[in-house]
Design a protein around this motif. Structure first.
Motif, PDB file in Angstrom:
ATOM      1  N   LEU A  98       2.569  26.036   5.501  1.00 17.02           N
ATOM      2  CA  LEU A  98       3.603  25.003   5.535  1.00 17.02           C
ATOM      3  C   LEU A  98       2.956  23.670   5.905  1.00 17.02           C
ATOM      4  N   ARG A  99       3.315  22.587   5.205  1.00 17.67           N
ATOM      5  CA  ARG A  99       2.843  21.246   5.566  1.00 17.67           C
ATOM      6  C   ARG A  99       4.052  20.420   5.973  1.00 17.67           C
ATOM      7  N   LEU A 100       3.915  19.727   7.069  1.00 13.13           N
ATOM      8  CA  LEU A 100       5.048  18.943   7.572  1.00 13.13           C
ATOM      9  C   LEU A 100       4.982  17.524   7.019  1.00 13.13           C
TER      10      LEU A 100
ATOM     11  N   GLY B 205      11.590   1.755  -4.269  1.00 16.65           N
ATOM     12  CA  GLY B 205      10.982   0.492  -3.875  1.00 16.65           C
ATOM     13  C   GLY B 205      11.064  -0.701  -4.801  1.00 16.65           C
ATOM     14  N   GLU B 206      11.474  -0.493  -6.086  1.00 16.42           N
ATOM     15  CA  GLU B 206      11.358  -1.602  -7.042  1.00 16.42           C
ATOM     16  C   GLU B 206      12.091  -2.863  -6.573  1.00 16.42           C
ATOM     17  N   MET B 207      13.355  -2.718  -6.241  1.00 11.98           N
ATOM     18  CA  MET B 207      14.152  -3.914  -5.939  1.00 11.98           C
ATOM     19  C   MET B 207      13.773  -4.524  -4.585  1.00 11.98           C
TER      20      MET B 207
ATOM     21  N   ILE C 249       0.839  -1.196   0.000  1.00 10.93           N
ATOM     22  CA  ILE C 249       0.000   0.000   0.000  1.00 10.93           C
ATOM     23  C   ILE C 249       0.876   1.249   0.000  1.00 10.93           C
ATOM     24  N   THR C 250       0.574   2.211  -0.863  1.00  8.42           N
ATOM     25  CA  THR C 250       1.270   3.493  -0.851  1.00  8.42           C
ATOM     26  C   THR C 250       0.389   4.503  -0.126  1.00  8.42           C
ATOM     27  N   LEU C 251       0.952   5.588   0.345  1.00  9.09           N
ATOM     28  CA  LEU C 251       0.148   6.579   1.046  1.00  9.09           C
ATOM     29  C   LEU C 251       0.877   7.896   1.138  1.00  9.09           C
ATOM     30  N   THR C 252       0.061   8.929   1.355  1.00  8.48           N
ATOM     31  CA  THR C 252       0.601  10.245   1.716  1.00  8.48           C
ATOM     32  C   THR C 252      -0.027  10.610   3.052  1.00  8.48           C
ATOM     33  N   PHE C 253       0.286  11.782   3.565  1.00 12.12           N
ATOM     34  CA  PHE C 253      -0.260  12.182   4.875  1.00 12.12           C
ATOM     35  C   PHE C 253      -1.785  12.182   4.853  1.00 12.12           C
ATOM     36  N   ARG C 254      -2.358  12.362   3.655  1.00 11.54           N
ATOM     37  CA  ARG C 254      -3.827  12.427   3.551  1.00 11.54           C
ATOM     38  C   ARG C 254      -4.471  11.054   3.537  1.00 11.54           C
TER      39      ARG C 254
ATOM     40  N   ASP D 257       8.561  14.147 -12.518  1.00 10.30           N
ATOM     41  CA  ASP D 257       9.899  14.385 -11.962  1.00 10.30           C
ATOM     42  C   ASP D 257       9.858  15.522 -10.937  1.00 10.30           C
ATOM     43  N   ASP D 258      10.640  15.369  -9.875  1.00  8.58           N
ATOM     44  CA  ASP D 258      10.735  16.464  -8.905  1.00  8.58           C
ATOM     45  C   ASP D 258      11.479  17.643  -9.486  1.00  8.58           C
ATOM     46  N   ASN D 259      12.480  17.330 -10.302  1.00  9.33           N
ATOM     47  CA  ASN D 259      13.323  18.417 -10.812  1.00  9.33           C
ATOM     48  C   ASN D 259      13.903  18.020 -12.157  1.00  9.33           C
TER      49      ASN D 259
HETATM   50  C1  B12 Z   1       3.056  12.914  -9.296  1.00  5.25           C
HETATM   51  C2  B12 Z   1       2.672  13.256  -7.871  1.00  5.25           C
HETATM   52  C3  B12 Z   1       1.318  13.332  -7.565  1.00  5.25           C
HETATM   53  C4  B12 Z   1       0.226  12.987  -8.575  1.00  5.25           C
HETATM   54  C5  B12 Z   1       0.008  11.496  -8.760  1.00  5.25           C
HETATM   55  C6  B12 Z   1       0.004  10.662  -7.544  1.00  5.25           C
HETATM   56  C7  B12 Z   1       1.385  10.044  -7.302  1.00  5.25           C
HETATM   57  N1  B12 Z   1       1.886  10.119  -6.127  1.00  5.25           N
HETATM   58  O1  B12 Z   1       1.996   9.544  -8.182  1.00  5.25           O
HETATM   59  C8  B12 Z   1      -1.014  13.689  -7.978  1.00  5.25           C
HETATM   60  C9  B12 Z   1      -1.152  15.024  -8.683  1.00  5.25           C
HETATM   61  C10 B12 Z   1      -2.333  12.929  -8.078  1.00  5.25           C
HETATM   62  C11 B12 Z   1      -0.553  13.926  -6.551  1.00  5.25           C
HETATM   63  C12 B12 Z   1      -1.431  14.308  -5.558  1.00  5.25           C
HETATM   64  C13 B12 Z   1      -1.030  14.644  -4.302  1.00  5.25           C
HETATM   65  N2  B12 Z   1       0.193  14.675  -3.808  1.00  5.25           N
HETATM   66 CO1  B12 Z   1       1.681  14.175  -4.823  1.00  5.25          CO
HETATM   67  N3  B12 Z   1       3.232  13.791  -5.665  1.00  5.25           N
HETATM   68  C14 B12 Z   1       3.642  13.469  -6.863  1.00  5.25           C
HETATM   69  C15 B12 Z   1       5.163  13.466  -7.025  1.00  5.25           C
HETATM   70  C16 B12 Z   1       5.568  14.831  -7.535  1.00  5.25           C
HETATM   71  C17 B12 Z   1       5.800  12.430  -7.932  1.00  5.25           C
HETATM   72  C18 B12 Z   1       5.356  10.989  -7.642  1.00  5.25           C
HETATM   73  C19 B12 Z   1       6.165  10.088  -8.533  1.00  5.25           C
HETATM   74  O2  B12 Z   1       5.780   9.776  -9.639  1.00  5.25           O
HETATM   75  N4  B12 Z   1       7.363   9.733  -8.035  1.00  5.25           N
HETATM   76  C20 B12 Z   1       8.230   8.837  -8.753  1.00  5.25           C
HETATM   77  C21 B12 Z   1       7.965   7.413  -8.270  1.00  5.25           C
HETATM   78  C22 B12 Z   1       8.864   6.425  -8.977  1.00  5.25           C
HETATM   79  O3  B12 Z   1       8.311   7.431  -6.892  1.00  5.25           O
HETATM   80  P1  B12 Z   1       7.260   7.177  -5.727  1.00  5.25           P
HETATM   81  O4  B12 Z   1       5.903   7.506  -6.130  1.00  5.25           O
HETATM   82  O5  B12 Z   1       7.826   7.814  -4.532  1.00  5.25           O
HETATM   83  O6  B12 Z   1       7.343   5.580  -5.535  1.00  5.25           O
HETATM   84  C23 B12 Z   1       8.542   4.928  -5.290  1.00  5.25           C
HETATM   85  C24 B12 Z   1       8.937   4.818  -3.815  1.00  5.25           C
HETATM   86  O7  B12 Z   1       8.463   5.866  -3.022  1.00  5.25           O
HETATM   87  C25 B12 Z   1       8.393   3.499  -3.410  1.00  5.25           C
HETATM   88  N5  B12 Z   1       6.988   3.381  -3.073  1.00  5.25           N
HETATM   89  C26 B12 Z   1       6.022   4.294  -3.128  1.00  5.25           C
HETATM   90  N6  B12 Z   1       4.856   3.776  -2.747  1.00  5.25           N
HETATM   91  C27 B12 Z   1       5.099   2.479  -2.444  1.00  5.25           C
HETATM   92  C28 B12 Z   1       4.257   1.461  -1.977  1.00  5.25           C
HETATM   93  C29 B12 Z   1       4.812   0.200  -1.739  1.00  5.25           C
HETATM   94  C30 B12 Z   1       3.921  -0.907  -1.229  1.00  5.25           C
HETATM   95  C31 B12 Z   1       6.195  -0.056  -1.962  1.00  5.25           C
HETATM   96  C32 B12 Z   1       6.761  -1.398  -1.715  1.00  5.25           C
HETATM   97  C33 B12 Z   1       7.037   0.964  -2.431  1.00  5.25           C
HETATM   98  C34 B12 Z   1       6.461   2.216  -2.652  1.00  5.25           C
HETATM   99  O8  B12 Z   1       8.650   2.718  -4.564  1.00  5.25           O
HETATM  100  C35 B12 Z   1       8.331   3.483  -5.717  1.00  5.25           C
HETATM  101  C36 B12 Z   1       9.260   3.077  -6.831  1.00  5.25           C
HETATM  102  O9  B12 Z   1      10.603   3.384  -6.498  1.00  5.25           O
HETATM  103  C37 B12 Z   1       5.592  13.227  -5.544  1.00  5.25           C
HETATM  104  C38 B12 Z   1       7.009  13.661  -5.213  1.00  5.25           C
HETATM  105  C39 B12 Z   1       7.981  12.453  -5.325  1.00  5.25           C
HETATM  106  N7  B12 Z   1       9.186  12.730  -5.479  1.00  5.25           N
HETATM  107  O10 B12 Z   1       7.644  11.329  -5.281  1.00  5.25           O
HETATM  108  C40 B12 Z   1       4.516  14.015  -4.824  1.00  5.25           C
HETATM  109  C41 B12 Z   1       4.038  13.598  -3.358  1.00  5.25           C
HETATM  110  C42 B12 Z   1       3.925  12.104  -3.290  1.00  5.25           C
HETATM  111  N8  B12 Z   1       2.752  14.204  -3.268  1.00  5.25           N
HETATM  112  C43 B12 Z   1       2.556  14.714  -2.145  1.00  5.25           C
HETATM  113  C44 B12 Z   1       1.343  15.330  -1.758  1.00  5.25           C
HETATM  114  C45 B12 Z   1       1.340  16.077  -0.450  1.00  5.25           C
HETATM  115  C46 B12 Z   1       0.219  15.234  -2.579  1.00  5.25           C
HETATM  116  C47 B12 Z   1      -1.154  15.831  -2.272  1.00  5.25           C
HETATM  117  C48 B12 Z   1      -1.633  15.648  -0.882  1.00  5.25           C
HETATM  118  C49 B12 Z   1      -1.109  17.290  -2.687  1.00  5.25           C
HETATM  119  C50 B12 Z   1      -2.385  18.021  -2.342  1.00  5.25           C
HETATM  120  N9  B12 Z   1      -3.289  18.065  -3.199  1.00  5.25           N
HETATM  121  O11 B12 Z   1      -2.491  18.543  -1.329  1.00  5.25           O
HETATM  122  C51 B12 Z   1      -2.061  15.094  -3.274  1.00  5.25           C
HETATM  123  C52 B12 Z   1      -2.772  13.934  -2.568  1.00  5.25           C
HETATM  124  C53 B12 Z   1      -2.549  12.606  -3.088  1.00  5.25           C
HETATM  125  C54 B12 Z   1      -3.224  11.543  -2.252  1.00  5.25           C
HETATM  126  N10 B12 Z   1      -4.314  11.064  -2.675  1.00  5.25           N
HETATM  127  O12 B12 Z   1      -2.777  11.209  -1.249  1.00  5.25           O
HETATM  128  C55 B12 Z   1       3.736  14.592  -1.218  1.00  5.25           C
HETATM  129  C56 B12 Z   1       3.475  13.542  -0.117  1.00  5.25           C
HETATM  130  C57 B12 Z   1       4.158  13.940   1.171  1.00  5.25           C
HETATM  131  C58 B12 Z   1       3.639  13.119   2.333  1.00  5.25           C
HETATM  132  N11 B12 Z   1       4.526  12.739   3.192  1.00  5.25           N
HETATM  133  O13 B12 Z   1       2.471  12.864   2.440  1.00  5.25           O
HETATM  134  C59 B12 Z   1       4.900  14.229  -2.219  1.00  5.25           C
HETATM  135  C60 B12 Z   1       5.920  13.286  -1.635  1.00  5.25           C
HETATM  136  C61 B12 Z   1       5.561  15.538  -2.625  1.00  5.25           C
HETATM  137  C62 B12 Z   1       6.319  16.204  -1.477  1.00  5.25           C
HETATM  138  N12 B12 Z   1       7.530  15.949  -1.319  1.00  5.25           N
HETATM  139  O14 B12 Z   1       5.796  16.917  -0.809  1.00  5.25           O
HETATM  140  N13 B12 Z   1       0.748  13.785  -6.406  1.00  5.25           N
END
Ligand code: B12
Length: 547
Positions: free
Chosen positions: A386-388, A129-131, A74-79, A254-256
Motif C-alpha cells: 500500500l502507498r499512502l 489547474g487550467e483556470m 512545478i508538478t510533483l508526485t510523492f517521488r 484517464d483514471d476510468n
Molecule cells: C498518466 C500518469 C502517469 C504517466 C505520465 C506522468 C503524468 N503524471 O502524466 C507515468 C506513467 C509516467 C506516471 C508515472 C508515475 N506515476 Co502516475 N499517473 C498518471 C495518471 C494516471 C494520469 C495523469 C493525467 O494525465 N491526469 C490528467 C491531467 C489533466 O491531470 P493532472 O496530471 O492531475 O494535472 C492537472 C491538475 O492536477 C493540475 N496540476 C497538476 N500538476 C500541476 C502543476 C502546476 C504548477 C499547476 C498550476 C497545476 C497542476 O492541473 C492539471 C490540469 O488540470 C495519474 C492519475 C490522475 N488522475 O491524475 C497518476 C499519478 C499522478 N501517478 C502517480 C504515481 C504514484 C506515479 C508513479 C510514482 C508510479 C510508480 N512508478 O511508482 C510514477 C512516478 C512519476 C514521477 N516521476 O513522479 C500518482 C501520484 C500520487 C502522489 N500523491 O504522488 C497518481 C496521482 C495516481 C494515483 N492516484 O495514485 N504516471
C-alpha cells in the motif's frame, strides 16, 4: 510576439533507474493542458518535462531559468517532492520576484505542509489547474492581488496561509484546447524512437477506493465525478495527431475510461462506433473498473482498436478487497480478466496491492496464488505494498487504527506499520529486491505481450492469421512459456518468504533466497528474449519483411 514574460511549467526528474526501466516515457498531460490554455490567452509558456525527457536536475533548472520566467509552476508526485523543492529554491535564489507555485494531486492535499517545508513556494494550485493557473499567471504578470482566485493556497502575512474557495471543475471539457505537444516533439526529435502518445478522453472516477485520492481530488470543487469529451472533439484531436505524427498506438491517461451507469456506457459505445467508422488504424489502452465490462462493449471496443486494459484488481481475497472499498468481488475481477482475454484484449499489469497493513501471511499467500491463476505474477504485482497518497481516505483509517507512523508526513508513501510485523518485514524485503533484474523482466514481459498482440492483429487484418509461417505458433507458445516461468519464479519467492516469516523471519535466509531469484529471473529473461526474437523473425518473414 507577446509582451509577457513567460511562464515555465516543470515536471521534475525522477532519476530512479528501476522506475525508468519499467515505466514507459509519456509526457505530463496535466502541464501540457495548462500550457495550451495559457498560450491561447497570449501568455508564452516554456514546458520543461524533465521526467519524460529524462533530463537531470541541473538541466531542468538551466532550461527553467533561461527563459527568465515571471512564474514557475512545478508538478510533483510523492517521488519528486525533493527535486521540486530544490528547483523552487534555485529559481527563487536566482530570481526572487519570480512567483513559484506547485500543483497536482499530491500538492492539492499536502499544501499546508509543503508551504511550511519549502520557503521558496509562494502558492499551491489546488484541484483542476487550467483556470486557476491562468488567473494566477495573469495576476502575477499584472502585479494584481491573489485574493479572489479560486483553487489557491498562498502565503498571507508572515507565516499565514490563505485558502481560497475550491475551483469548480471545467464543465465542458471540449472548451479546453488540445494539450501542447512540445515534449512529444522533443522526444521524437531527440530520441528517434516513437514515444508513447498519451491523450485524455475523460476526467474523474465514480469509484471511492480508500487508497486512491483521485475521487476526492475531482470532488473538491463539486460537480460530476466523471466527465467526458465529446466523440467529435476526441476524433478531431486524433486526426490532428495522426496527420502530425502518423499515430498508431495511444495511451489514454484517464483514471476510468468507462464512466458510471448508462451515461458512461452509451458514451463508450458512441466513441467505439465512431472509431470503427473512421478506421484511423489506431490501437489504444485504457484504465477501467472490472465492474464496467461486458461482452457487447468489449466486442465493440476490440473492433475499435482497444488493445489493453488496466484494471485495478487490488487483491485476491474478499476481505482485503473490502478494506480497499473497491466495491467489486474477487469473482467479478476474475470474470473481467477472462472476458478481456476472450475478446483478445490484453489485461495489462494490474493495479495490485500485495501487502496491506491489515494483511496476514495467509492473505499474502492467497494474493500470490490469485496472481498465478491469472497469469500475472509480474514482479511489479507481487511487490506492491500500500502507498499512502495525501487525500486518500485510508490515511485517516490507519491513524484511527493506530497503524499510521507518529511522524507520518505527506511524502512518506510507506508511513505506516503492519498489524503483523512479519508481513511488514517480508513486504519491505520483496520491495527492496525490485532491482534491474526484476524491472527488466517486467519491462520485457509488457513489451512481449503488447507487441505479440499487435502483430497477431496485423496478421489477422492481412488475412495471414493461422498461416503458420516458420512455426510462428511454436515460437509464440515458447515465449509465453518463458513468461509463465517468470510468474512462477516470482510467486515462489513470495511463498518461500511467507514460509520463512512463519518460521521466524531471518533476513539473511531471505536475502540468500532473493539472490537465487534474481539469478533465475536474469536467466529466464535471456531465454525469453531469444524465444521472442525467433517469433519476431518469423513474423517479419511472414509479413515479407514489411514489419
Ligand atoms: C498518466 C500518469 C502517469 C504517466 C505520465 C506522468 C503524468 N503524471 O502524466 C507515468 C506513467 C509516467 C506516471 C508515472 C508515475 N506515476 Co502516475 N499517473 C498518471 C495518471 C494516471 C494520469 C495523469 C493525467 O494525465 N491526469 C490528467 C491531467 C489533466 O491531470 P493532472 O496530471 O492531475 O494535472 C492537472 C491538475 O492536477 C493540475 N496540476 C497538476 N500538476 C500541476 C502543476 C502546476 C504548477 C499547476 C498550476 C497545476 C497542476 O492541473 C492539471 C490540469 O488540470 C495519474 C492519475 C490522475 N488522475 O491524475 C497518476 C499519478 C499522478 N501517478 C502517480 C504515481 C504514484 C506515479 C508513479 C510514482 C508510479 C510508480 N512508478 O511508482 C510514477 C512516478 C512519476 C514521477 N516521476 O513522479 C500518482 C501520484 C500520487 C502522489 N500523491 O504522488 C497518481 C496521482 C495516481 C494515483 N492516484 O495514485 N504516471
Amino acid at each position: 510576439m507577446s509582451r509577457h514574460r513567460p511562464v515555465a511549467l516543470v515536471n521534475p526528474p525522477d532519476l530512479d533507474a528501476v522506475y525508468h526501466n519499467v515505466v514507459a516515457v509519456s509526457e505530463h498531460l496535466g502541464l501540457s493542458y495548462i500550457a495550451a490554455v495559457l498560450r491561447r490567452e497570449g501568455i508564452p509558456v516554456v514546458l520543461v518535462d524533465a521526467d519524460a525527457l529524462r533530463l537531470d536536475e541541473a538541466e531542468a533548472i538551466r532550461r527553467t531559468l533561461a527563459c527568465e520566467p515571471a512564474m514557475v509552476g512545478i508538478t510533483l508526485t510523492f517521488r519528486t517532492v525533493d527535486p521540486a523543492y530544490r528547483i523552487a529554491g534555485r529559481v527563487k535564489a536566482a530570481s526572487p520576484d519570480t512567483h513559484v507555485t506547485v500543483g497536482g494531486q499530491h500538492a492539492t492535499f499536502a499544501f499546508r505542509e509543503m508551504l511550511g517545508e519549502c520557503p521558496a513556494l509562494d502558492s499551491v494550485v489546488r484541484g483542476e489547474g487550467e483556470m486557476t493557473a491562468l488567473e494566477l499567471a495573469r495576476a502575477v504578470l499584472t502585479g494584481s492581488p491573489l485574493e479572489g482566485i479560486k483553487g489557491l493556497a498562498y502565503r498571507d502575512g508572515a507565516d499565514g496561509v490563505a485558502l481560497s474557495p475550491p475551483r469548480p471543475l471545467v464543465k465542458d471539457l471540449d472548451r479546453l484546447p488540445f494539450p501542447a505537444r512540445d515534449t512529444l516533439d522533443e522526444l521524437i526529435a531527440s530520441q528517434g524512437a516513437f514515444p508513447l502518445v498519451s491523450v485524455l478522453w475523460t476526467r474523474g472516477c465514480p469509484g471511492a477506493c480508500t487508497f486512491c485520492n483521485t475521487h476526492s481530488f475531482y470532488r473538491l470543487g463539486g460537480g460530476p465525478a466523471w466527465r467526458a469529451r465529446s466523440v467529435g472533439n476526441i476524433l478531431a484531436e486524433l486526426e490532428q495527431l495522426g496527420a502530425r505524427y502518423g499515430l498508431r498506438y495511444i495511451y489514454t491517461t484517464d483514471d476510468n475510461f468507462i464512466g458510471p451507469g448508462e451515461l458512461g456506457r452509451s458514451w463508450v459505445i458512441g466513441l467505439a462506433q465512431a472509431l470503427i467508422d473512421r478506421d484511423l488504424g489506431i490501437s489504444f489502452e485504457v484504465d477501467t473498473r472490472a465492474d464496467s465490462l461486458d461482452e457487447e462493449l468489449l466486442a465493440l471496443l476490440r473492433q475499435a482498436g482497444l488493445a489493453s486494459a488496466f484494471i485495478g484488481l487490488e487483491a485476491g481475497t474478499q476481505r482485503l478487497l473490502d478494506t480497499w472499498g473497491k466495491g467489486t468481488s474477487v469473482e467479478e475481477n476474475q470474470t473481467a480478466v477472462a472476458l478481456l482475454r476472450r475478446h483478445g484484449i490484453l489485461y495489462s499489469m494490474a493495479g495490485f496491492i500485495m501487502f496491506s497493513p491489515y494483511g496476514t501471511l495467509e492473505d499474502v499467500a492467497e494474493n500470490t496464488r490469485f496472481l498465478l491463476r491469472l497469469d500475472n505474477a509480474t514482479y511489479w504485482n507481487i511487490s506492491q505494498s500500500l502507498r499512502l497518497f495525501p487525500g486518500a481516505r485510508i490515511i485517516e483509517q490507519l491513524r484511527r487504527d493506530g497503524l499510521l507512523l507518529p511522524n507520518y508526513s505527506h511524502s512518506m508513501a510507506y508511513g505506516y506499520r503492519f498489524r503483523d510485523p512479519r508481513v511488514g518485514a517480508l513486504a519491505q524485503a520483496i520491495r527492496l529486491n525490485y532491482g534491474l533484474e526484476a524491472s527488466s523482466a517486467d519491462a520485457l514481459h509488457d513489451y512481449v505481450q503488447i507487441t505479440t498482440l499487435l502483430f497477431e492483429r496485423r496478421l489477422a487484418k492481412m488475412g495471414l492469421a493461422g498461416i503458420d509461417g516458420p512455426d510462428l505458433a511454436g515460437f509464440r507458445q515458447a515465449t509465453a512459456a518463458c513468461l509463465r516461468e517468470m510468474y512462477q519464479a516470482n510467486a515462489s519467492l513470495v511463498l518461500d518468504g511467507v514460509a520463512l516469516a512463519e518460521a521466524g523471519w531471518n533476513p539473511a535466509s531471505f536475502n540468500a533466497r532473493a539472490a537465487l531469484h534474481r539469478g533465475q529471473l536474469a536467466e529466464i529473461t535471456d531465454r525469453t528474449k531469444e524465444a521472442f526474437q525467433r517469433y519476431l523473425d518469423s513474423v517479419v518473414a511472414l509479413l515479407g519483411g514489411a514489419a
